[in-house]
Design a protein around this motif. Structure first.
Motif, PDB file in Angstrom:
ATOM      1  N   ARG A 179      -5.747  96.213 -20.999  1.00 27.66           N
ATOM      2  CA  ARG A 179      -5.574  94.784 -20.749  1.00 27.66           C
ATOM      3  C   ARG A 179      -4.946  94.086 -21.947  1.00 27.66           C
ATOM      4  O   ARG A 179      -5.331  94.321 -23.089  1.00 27.66           O
ATOM      5  N   THR A 180      -3.966  93.225 -21.678  1.00 28.29           N
ATOM      6  CA  THR A 180      -3.413  92.371 -22.726  1.00 28.29           C
ATOM      7  C   THR A 180      -3.931  90.937 -22.551  1.00 28.29           C
ATOM      8  O   THR A 180      -4.425  90.338 -23.502  1.00 28.29           O
ATOM      9  N   ASN A 181      -3.829  90.387 -21.344  1.00 26.54           N
ATOM     10  CA  ASN A 181      -4.394  89.071 -21.065  1.00 26.54           C
ATOM     11  C   ASN A 181      -4.541  88.879 -19.562  1.00 26.54           C
ATOM     12  O   ASN A 181      -3.969  89.626 -18.765  1.00 26.54           O
ATOM     13  N   THR A 182      -5.323  87.889 -19.191  1.00 26.12           N
ATOM     14  CA  THR A 182      -5.578  87.573 -17.786  1.00 26.12           C
ATOM     15  C   THR A 182      -5.213  86.116 -17.535  1.00 26.12           C
ATOM     16  O   THR A 182      -5.603  85.233 -18.294  1.00 26.12           O
ATOM     17  N   LYS A 183      -4.450  85.883 -16.467  1.00 28.22           N
ATOM     18  CA  LYS A 183      -4.076  84.528 -16.089  1.00 28.22           C
ATOM     19  C   LYS A 183      -4.406  84.318 -14.610  1.00 28.22           C
ATOM     20  O   LYS A 183      -4.181  85.198 -13.780  1.00 28.22           O
ATOM     21  N   ALA A 184      -4.944  83.138 -14.299  1.00 25.53           N
ATOM     22  CA  ALA A 184      -5.257  82.788 -12.922  1.00 25.53           C
ATOM     23  C   ALA A 184      -4.477  81.542 -12.515  1.00 25.53           C
ATOM     24  O   ALA A 184      -4.290  80.626 -13.318  1.00 25.53           O
ATOM     25  N   LYS A 185      -4.020  81.536 -11.262  1.00 22.95           N
ATOM     26  CA  LYS A 185      -3.292  80.395 -10.730  1.00 22.95           C
ATOM     27  C   LYS A 185      -3.888  80.053  -9.364  1.00 22.95           C
ATOM     28  O   LYS A 185      -3.899  80.894  -8.463  1.00 22.95           O
ATOM     29  N   ILE A 186      -4.394  78.829  -9.216  1.00 23.70           N
ATOM     30  CA  ILE A 186      -5.002  78.389  -7.967  1.00 23.70           C
ATOM     31  C   ILE A 186      -4.058  77.432  -7.247  1.00 23.70           C
ATOM     32  O   ILE A 186      -3.560  76.479  -7.844  1.00 23.70           O
ATOM     33  N   GLU A 187      -3.830  77.705  -5.958  1.00 26.41           N
ATOM     34  CA  GLU A 187      -2.988  76.840  -5.136  1.00 26.41           C
ATOM     35  C   GLU A 187      -3.793  76.396  -3.910  1.00 26.41           C
ATOM     36  O   GLU A 187      -4.500  77.206  -3.296  1.00 26.41           O
TER      37      GLU A 187
END
Length: 217
Positions: free
Chosen positions: A127-135
């Protein structure tokens, strides 16, 4: 005698070098998170795990053992993950989960023809990073609440999932012209990504990759 040994060493090194090829590659990635429960329908609320589109980019080194067999190692940066879609009363909430990872595949290769290579092997990813996007669709959304929800998901997955994952992959590539090739593979995650599972809960990730690359001759 020293000259003979030196000439032999140079010849051997040149021969090994001629069998080793470096290259670059990039393309499209379609990844899916698989849980012990991939869909839920309760009281008019439906939730499903779905695939997410992403990308990958990386480099490779191939060493040919002979005209038919070779070994290949790669390092890729890949945008993987999945989507969770929740629907209720005409409102749809889509959570896009971006699990950005460094993927290191190692494969044994078989050349069915000089152009067509078939391969399989294991991989490890970090893992490098985690991103979340909510629509949100079907209702007016609150930007502040969405931002807080995205931060919550990112912290939840960073804390709750393992940073390292193992799996297997298989695929094929075809040389189009000189060093230019197209490549397709499917990777199966073997690791339960949940750090501390409760009641046997599981989460694994599979992903398909389709791309192009170039091997420097």
């Amino acid at each position: 005698m020293k000259k003979i040994l030196l000439a032999s060493a140079i010849t051997l090194f040149a021969g090994l070098n001629a069998q080793t090829t470096f290259g670059v590659k990039a393309g499209y990635a379609l990844s899916t998170l698989n849980s012990d429960v991939n869909s839920v329908d309760f009281g008019g609320i439906g939730a499903n795990l779905e695939s997410k589109s992403g990308f990958y980019i990386g480099g490779l080194v191939e060493h040919k053992l002979n005209n038919k067999f070779a070994l290949q190692g790669e390092v890729e940066y890949a945008n993987l993950g999945g989507k969770a879609v929740v629907k209720a009363s005409g409102v749809t909430v889509t959570e896009k989960l971006h699990f950005n990872r460094i993927v290191i595949p190692v494969s044994a290769r078989y050349y069915a023809t000089p152009e067509l290579g078939l391969y399989a092997g294991p991989y490890v990813s970090f893992r490098t990073n985690t991103k979340a996007k909510i629509e949100v669709s079907g209702a007016q959304s609150n930007p502040g609440a969405i931002s807080e929800g995205e931060k919550y998901l990112e912290n939840y997955f960073d804390d709750g999932l393992k940073s390292t994952e193992f799996g297997l992959f298989l695929g094929a590539d075809y040389n189009l012209y000189k060093g230019l090739f197209v490549d397709a593979r499917y990777s199966f995650g073997l690791t339960n990504m949940i750090k501390n599972p409760v009641d046997g809960e599981k989460l694994k990730m599979n992903f398909f990759q389709l791309g192009v690359g170039y091997k420097f001759k």
